[in-house]
Design an enzyme around this catalytic site. Sequence first.
Site, PDB file in Angstrom:
ATOM      1  N   CYS A 145      -8.130   9.964  29.376  1.00 13.18           N
ATOM      2  CA  CYS A 145      -6.620  10.612  29.395  1.00 13.18           C
ATOM      3  C   CYS A 145      -6.457  11.375  30.623  1.00 13.18           C
ATOM      4  O   CYS A 145      -5.084  11.349  31.104  1.00 13.18           O
ATOM      5  CB  CYS A 145      -6.404  11.268  28.139  1.00 13.18           C
ATOM      6  SG  CYS A 145      -6.550  10.265  26.543  1.00 13.18           S
TER       7      CYS A 145
ATOM      8  N   CYS B  29      -9.800  14.294  25.606  1.00 16.03           N
ATOM      9  CA  CYS B  29     -10.050  12.801  26.044  1.00 16.03           C
ATOM     10  C   CYS B  29     -10.054  12.736  27.675  1.00 16.03           C
ATOM     11  O   CYS B  29      -9.131  13.101  28.250  1.00 16.03           O
ATOM     12  CB  CYS B  29      -8.893  11.698  25.722  1.00 16.03           C
ATOM     13  SG  CYS B  29      -8.803  10.271  26.466  1.00 16.03           S
TER      14      CYS B  29
END
Length: 174
Positions: free
Chosen positions: A100, A97
Amino acid sequence: MAYRLLIRRIYTPLIKDIHQLPASTTIIASSSSAFSTFLQSATSRSSFLSPSCAQPRSLPHISSRHVSFNVQDQEDFTERVINSELPVLVDFHAQWCGPCRILGPRLEKAIAKQKGRVTMAKVDIDDHTDLAIEYGVSAVPTVLAIRGGNVIDQFVGIKDEDQLDSFVKKLIGQ
């Protein structure tokens, strides 16, 4: 500057070896004119190498608290998050991600500003799918604010530093 670094790497070990020789060895070896010339040139070179090469430089020590930890399993989550006396920010993330990877350091910075009044747990949803399902995580990054075992607040996605600071302050009750 590059020349000086190269000289340091080449001559520093030689100079240290010369300084560690016993005095009798130096006197006997210095009778040879070639070695004597080398010794004099090495000694004169050591003047610009010292004192930084005589003792290794150390980086300034910055005391830092570990403000975050990785959750290992369900029991670890229960012990360190649910039963924690401190408020805990739980970061549900994934290695793949991109957002993230941006949010993680921002969260750690916001937590570090609180100087031990709050901690952060990192949960990789690929490793701990059961926790993600239990807390209704459907997208990453998802951040939960947990105090006393109860979810106080949450958000999904990226926030800027000001928004994260106010989110953390709300968690600790300021």
